[in-house]
Structures are given as structure tokens and as C-alpha cells.
Design a protein around this motif. Structure first.
Motif, mmCIF file in Angstrom:
data_model
loop_
_atom_site.group_PDB
_atom_site.id
_atom_site.type_symbol
_atom_site.label_atom_id
_atom_site.label_comp_id
_atom_site.label_asym_id
_atom_site.label_seq_id
_atom_site.Cartn_x
_atom_site.Cartn_y
_atom_site.Cartn_z
ATOM 1 N N VAL A 32 11.925 2.498 -9.423
ATOM 2 C CA VAL A 32 11.606 0.946 -9.125
ATOM 3 C C VAL A 32 10.259 0.502 -9.527
ATOM 4 C CG1 VAL A 32 13.696 0.617 -7.671
ATOM 5 C CG2 VAL A 32 11.352 0.752 -6.794
ATOM 6 N N ASP A 33 10.222 -0.536 -10.062
ATOM 7 C CA ASP A 33 8.780 -1.038 -10.448
ATOM 8 C C ASP A 33 8.062 -1.495 -8.936
ATOM 9 O OD1 ASP A 33 9.836 -3.644 -10.071
ATOM 10 O OD2 ASP A 33 9.824 -4.128 -12.461
ATOM 11 N N GLY A 84 0.603 1.976 -0.209
ATOM 12 C CA GLY A 84 0.924 3.385 -1.164
ATOM 13 C C GLY A 84 1.522 4.419 -0.543
ATOM 14 N N VAL A 85 2.510 4.023 0.546
ATOM 15 C CA VAL A 85 3.320 4.942 1.446
ATOM 16 C C VAL A 85 4.931 4.990 1.109
ATOM 17 C CG1 VAL A 85 1.517 4.946 3.306
ATOM 18 C CG2 VAL A 85 3.328 3.376 3.272
ATOM 19 N N ASP A 108 8.829 9.090 -3.614
ATOM 20 C CA ASP A 108 7.306 9.278 -4.003
ATOM 21 C C ASP A 108 6.758 8.166 -4.520
ATOM 22 O OD1 ASP A 108 7.331 11.994 -3.472
ATOM 23 O OD2 ASP A 108 8.595 12.441 -5.162
ATOM 24 N N VAL A 109 5.577 7.831 -4.517
ATOM 25 C CA VAL A 109 4.555 6.813 -4.968
ATOM 26 C C VAL A 109 4.492 6.882 -6.426
ATOM 27 C CG1 VAL A 109 2.695 5.170 -4.762
ATOM 28 C CG2 VAL A 109 3.988 6.087 -2.948
ATOM 29 N N LEU A 110 4.530 6.116 -7.290
ATOM 30 C CA LEU A 110 4.071 6.310 -8.651
ATOM 31 C C LEU A 110 2.862 5.298 -8.920
ATOM 32 C CD1 LEU A 110 7.472 5.728 -10.321
ATOM 33 C CD2 LEU A 110 6.471 7.684 -9.880
ATOM 34 N N VAL A 118 2.478 1.363 -9.068
ATOM 35 C CA VAL A 118 3.221 0.751 -9.980
ATOM 36 C C VAL A 118 4.851 0.858 -9.594
ATOM 37 C CG1 VAL A 118 1.446 0.829 -11.737
ATOM 38 C CG2 VAL A 118 3.098 2.650 -11.590
ATOM 39 N N GLY A 119 5.118 1.494 -8.723
ATOM 40 C CA GLY A 119 6.668 1.743 -8.506
ATOM 41 C C GLY A 119 6.920 2.835 -7.346
ATOM 42 N N PHE A 120 8.098 3.244 -7.380
ATOM 43 C CA PHE A 120 8.442 4.380 -6.774
ATOM 44 C C PHE A 120 9.800 5.193 -7.255
ATOM 45 C CE2 PHE A 120 6.853 1.071 -3.940
ATOM 46 C CZ PHE A 120 6.086 1.669 -3.087
ATOM 47 N N GLN A 121 9.357 6.358 -7.174
ATOM 48 C CA GLN A 121 10.866 7.210 -7.693
ATOM 49 C C GLN A 121 11.407 7.912 -6.221
ATOM 50 O OE1 GLN A 121 10.901 9.549 -11.244
ATOM 51 N NE2 GLN A 121 11.453 11.675 -9.812
#
Length: 255
Positions: A32-33, A84-85, A108-110, A118-121
Motif C-alpha cells: 500500500v502507499d 515508520g513503524v 515492513d516499511v517502504l 512511502v508505503g508498506f509491504q
């Protein structure tokens, strides 16, 4: 040349690992962004949630979470973008047929080249069976607590020596209440003259003592008097902890 070949081999291994993850039918990978919109979903979503990946891309990820859980997840998402968590969470996701299943999401943080989020995976898998087992255990424990509370004879539950629960009959017979018994060391409810005897029993495994009544000894009534009793113990699981259920027989009845 050797170092280049090693680097290429490592890159191929990483690609193979990523490909295996993306095609794992039991794990769904999604991205996601920073606004929470889905930018990618692995093909395994077809088997897990019943959607085509194209049906989800561009949608707000939180709209597929069970409505009662959305406020907490949105709050957590905002915190994740700001700080950023990305903690692991378990939540209910809506399938295409309208049903819900429990998913564990490891995230995980992107970040961009400047370190900005900028997003998450996420890697997600179905944990419905485990969650249903936990709920069944919670119901069983609640039923047990109700059973003990309504027993016609005094009983309490202690973890190690810490009293966690007393039933209504304990209040009626001994004057014990949550305020004067729960949280105390169970040995403090025993008359001083019998504490060495009960203390030695407490050092033994409850499995060894299960079903074997104590000798006659005395416990302290809330009014300071001594009450002659026998106690039988059994091991139980209570509120997720290995505990001892102690059932008291008031010996004043036979004197």
C-alpha cells in the motif's frame, strides 16, 4: 570475476525466494502507499480472499477490514506513516463472498531514497483456525469460572501462591472477598499454626496432590476466627495460566 559470479548467484537466490513467496498459495503479499491505497497484491489473493488482484489495486486497504476494527487499524496506520513503524497485527479481512477470515499481517516499511515512508509491504496468512481455537478456549475458561463461582462449597483458584479468584461460597463461609483475599498469598489465608504444613504442600507438584485431601487444618475467617477444613486440589488452566483449584470442606459441619 569470482565476486561478480557470487553476487549474481545471491541475486538469483533472492529472486527465487521472492518468486516463491509471491506464488505461495498460502501467503498473500500486498503493498500500500502512504495513503493506504493498495498498489500490488500477489496472485494468491484469489485462493485466500477470492478476489482478482486487479479488483483490489487502487482500493483503500482498510475498507476490507471488519468495520469494528477499522478505527484502530486506521490509527495504527497513521502512526506507522508518522513514525515508520509496522507491528504485526491480526485482523479480520473480508472475502469476496462477504465472509470474514482472520489474517496475521507481518509488515515492513517502504521508504524512498531520502528515508521518507512511502508505503508498506505485508505478508499475510490465514490464522482463522488458531483464532477460533483461542476463542473456544476463552469460552471454556469462562464456563469454568462460572462453574467455580456457583459451586455450593468454598473454592479458590491460585497461580503458584497468588490467589486469582474466590467463589461466592468462600464469602459465605469464610467471609473472604475480592478485597481481602484476591491478590494475596494463599498461605496468608491459613491459620499461623498450620502454615508450615500447607507451605510444604505448596512446594509439591499439584499433579502429585490432585484429589488427595489435606489433613484437618485451619484457615482464617475474615473476622479473625479459625475454621477447621480439609482441602482438595486439582490442576486447572485459568485465564491462560497453569493454576490450582482448591476446594474446601468446612469441618464444623461434622463437629
Amino acid at each position: 570475476m569470482a565476486r561478480l559470479e557470487e553476487a549474481l548467484a545471491e541475486a538469483r537466490a533472492e529472486l527465487a525466494s521472492a518468486d516463491e513467496l509471491l506464488n505461495n498459495a498460502h501467503v498473500m503479499v500486498s503493498r500500500v502507499d502512504a495513503q493506504g491505497r493498495i498498489t500490488f497484491v500477489s496472485p494468491s489473493v484469489r485462493k485466500i480472499l477470492g478476489y482478482e488482484p486487479s479488483e483490489l489495486v487502487g482500493q483503500l486497504a482498510h475498507s476490507f477490514i471488519e468495520p469494528s476494527e477499522q478505527p484502530a487499524r486506521l490509527e495504527g496506520f497513521a502512526k506507522g506513516v508518522k513514525e515508520g513503524v509496522a507491528p504485526t497485527v491480526v485482523s479480520r479481512a473480508r472475502r469476496k463472498d462477504g465472509s470474514y477470515l482472520w489474517m496475521e499481517n507481518r509488515t515492513d516499511v517502504l521508504r524512498d531514497a531520502h528515508g521518507a515512508v512511502v508505503g508498506f509491504q505485508s505478508s499475510s496468512h490465514d490464522v482463522s483456525a488458531q483464532q477460533e481455537a483461542k476463542e473456544a478456549l476463552a469460552r471454556a475458561e469462562q464456563n469454568f469460572e462460572t462453574f467455580v463461582r456457583e459451586m455450593p462449597v468454598p473454592a479458590l483458584v491460585h497461580h503458584k501462591t497468588n490467589v486469582l479468584f474466590i467463589n461466592s461460597a468462600s464469602s459465605d463461609v469464610f467471609g473472604w472477598t475480592d478485597a481481602n483475599a484476591v491478590g494475596r498469598n494463599v498461605i496468608e489465608l491459613v491459620a499461623p499454626s498450620d502454615r508450615a504444613y500447607i507451605g510444604n504442600r505448596l512446594k509439591r507438584s499439584v499433579q502429585d496432590l490432585a484429589g488427595v485431601a489435606t489433613r484437618e487444618h485451619h484457615v482464617l475467617h475474615a473476622d479473625g476466627t479459625h475454621v477447621a477444613v480439609e482441602v482438595t486440589v486439582v490442576p486447572v488452566l485459568f485465564r491462560g495460566l497453569p493454576c490450582t483449584l482448591a476446594v474446601y470442606r468446612d469441618l464444623r459441619e461434622k463437629k
